[in-house]
Design a protein around this motif. Structure first.
Motif, PDB file in Angstrom:
ATOM      1  N   THR A   1       0.890  -1.213  -0.073  1.00 46.34           N
ATOM      2  CA  THR A   1       0.097  -0.034  -0.023  1.00 46.34           C
ATOM      3  C   THR A   1       0.763   1.255   0.038  1.00 46.34           C
ATOM      4  O   THR A   1       2.008   1.362   0.371  1.00 46.34           O
ATOM      5  CB  THR A   1      -1.078   0.002   1.098  1.00 46.34           C
ATOM      6  N   ILE A   2       0.246   2.331  -0.421  1.00 42.32           N
ATOM      7  CA  ILE A   2       0.795   3.479  -0.570  1.00 42.32           C
ATOM      8  C   ILE A   2       0.007   4.736  -0.226  1.00 42.32           C
ATOM      9  O   ILE A   2      -1.189   4.721  -0.554  1.00 42.32           O
ATOM     10  CB  ILE A   2       1.666   3.845  -1.855  1.00 42.32           C
ATOM     11  N   THR A   3       0.321   5.411   0.673  1.00 34.66           N
ATOM     12  CA  THR A   3      -0.591   6.528   1.295  1.00 34.66           C
ATOM     13  C   THR A   3      -0.538   7.851   0.355  1.00 34.66           C
ATOM     14  O   THR A   3       0.575   7.949  -0.337  1.00 34.66           O
ATOM     15  CB  THR A   3      -0.335   7.024   2.903  1.00 34.66           C
ATOM     16  N   SER A   4      -1.279   8.865   0.681  1.00 40.01           N
ATOM     17  CA  SER A   4      -1.125  10.051   0.013  1.00 40.01           C
ATOM     18  C   SER A   4      -0.130  10.897   0.316  1.00 40.01           C
ATOM     19  O   SER A   4       0.699  11.806  -0.498  1.00 40.01           O
ATOM     20  CB  SER A   4      -2.525  10.892   0.351  1.00 40.01           C
ATOM     21  N   ALA A   5       0.822  10.517   1.300  1.00 38.53           N
ATOM     22  CA  ALA A   5       1.754  10.867   1.829  1.00 38.53           C
ATOM     23  C   ALA A   5       3.011  10.263   1.485  1.00 38.53           C
ATOM     24  O   ALA A   5       4.239  10.258   1.725  1.00 38.53           O
ATOM     25  CB  ALA A   5       1.947  11.151   3.581  1.00 38.53           C
ATOM     26  N   THR A   6       2.805   9.153   0.642  1.00 36.17           N
ATOM     27  CA  THR A   6       3.564   8.311  -0.167  1.00 36.17           C
ATOM     28  C   THR A   6       4.317   7.327   1.050  1.00 36.17           C
ATOM     29  O   THR A   6       5.444   6.765   0.891  1.00 36.17           O
ATOM     30  CB  THR A   6       4.705   8.972  -0.914  1.00 36.17           C
ATOM     31  N   SER A   7       3.813   7.104   2.204  1.00 40.36           N
ATOM     32  CA  SER A   7       4.177   6.045   2.953  1.00 40.36           C
ATOM     33  C   SER A   7       3.828   4.826   2.572  1.00 40.36           C
ATOM     34  O   SER A   7       2.710   4.534   1.987  1.00 40.36           O
ATOM     35  CB  SER A   7       3.705   6.319   4.509  1.00 40.36           C
ATOM     36  N   THR A   8       4.728   3.641   2.545  1.00 41.03           N
ATOM     37  CA  THR A   8       4.513   2.598   1.973  1.00 41.03           C
ATOM     38  C   THR A   8       4.552   1.439   3.099  1.00 41.03           C
ATOM     39  O   THR A   8       5.086   1.506   4.127  1.00 41.03           O
ATOM     40  CB  THR A   8       5.505   2.278   0.879  1.00 41.03           C
ATOM     41  N   ASN A   9       3.898   0.195   2.635  1.00 38.30           N
ATOM     42  CA  ASN A   9       3.666  -0.792   3.545  1.00 38.30           C
ATOM     43  C   ASN A   9       3.988  -2.214   2.591  1.00 38.30           C
ATOM     44  O   ASN A   9       3.071  -1.991   1.589  1.00 38.30           O
ATOM     45  CB  ASN A   9       2.266  -0.850   4.388  1.00 38.30           C
TER      46      ASN A   9
END
Length: 115
Positions: free
Chosen positions: A50-58
């Motif tokens: 996954t990637i958030t709108s803040a470009t944090s990934t998991n």
């Protein structure tokens, strides 16, 4: 109505690479997160990355170090670069997006890793 269209799947040999694309019908800035999930025959759908709108990934432990999720806001597209593919990566890969009100799924793209 949000549409997510996946592409880039196919047949690849073990050790090979593929890049999946997920094109959204609206700006991906509007999504809190986007991600890739997969479902192999007879198994439950599972998170890949996954990637958030803040470009944090998991990432799932099984793909860490091999897969990379990224986003191109200008193209409203999220990518999944898959390297060092293994037969156990064989599955239908789905794109998912979440906003404040709902989650949205694409139709999926088949990835088959086989010699």
């Amino acid at each position: 109505q949000v549409q997510l269209v996946e592409s880039g799947g196919g047949l690849v040999q073990p050790g090979g690479s593929l890049r999946l694309s997920c094109a959204a019908s609206r700006s991906i800035f509007s999504f809190r997160s986007m991600g890739w999930y997969r479902q192999a025959p007879g198994k439950q759908r599972e998170l890949v990355a996954t990637i958030t709108s803040a470009t944090s990934t998991n990432y799932a432990d099984s793909v860490k170090g091999r897969f990379t999720i990224s986003r191109d806001n200008a193209k409203n597209t999220v990518y999944l670069q898959m390297n060092s593919l293994k037969p156990e990566d064989t599955a239908v890969y789905y794109c998912k997006a979440n906003d404040l009100w709902a989650e949205y799924w694409g139709q999926g793209t088949q990835v088959t890793v086989s010699s």
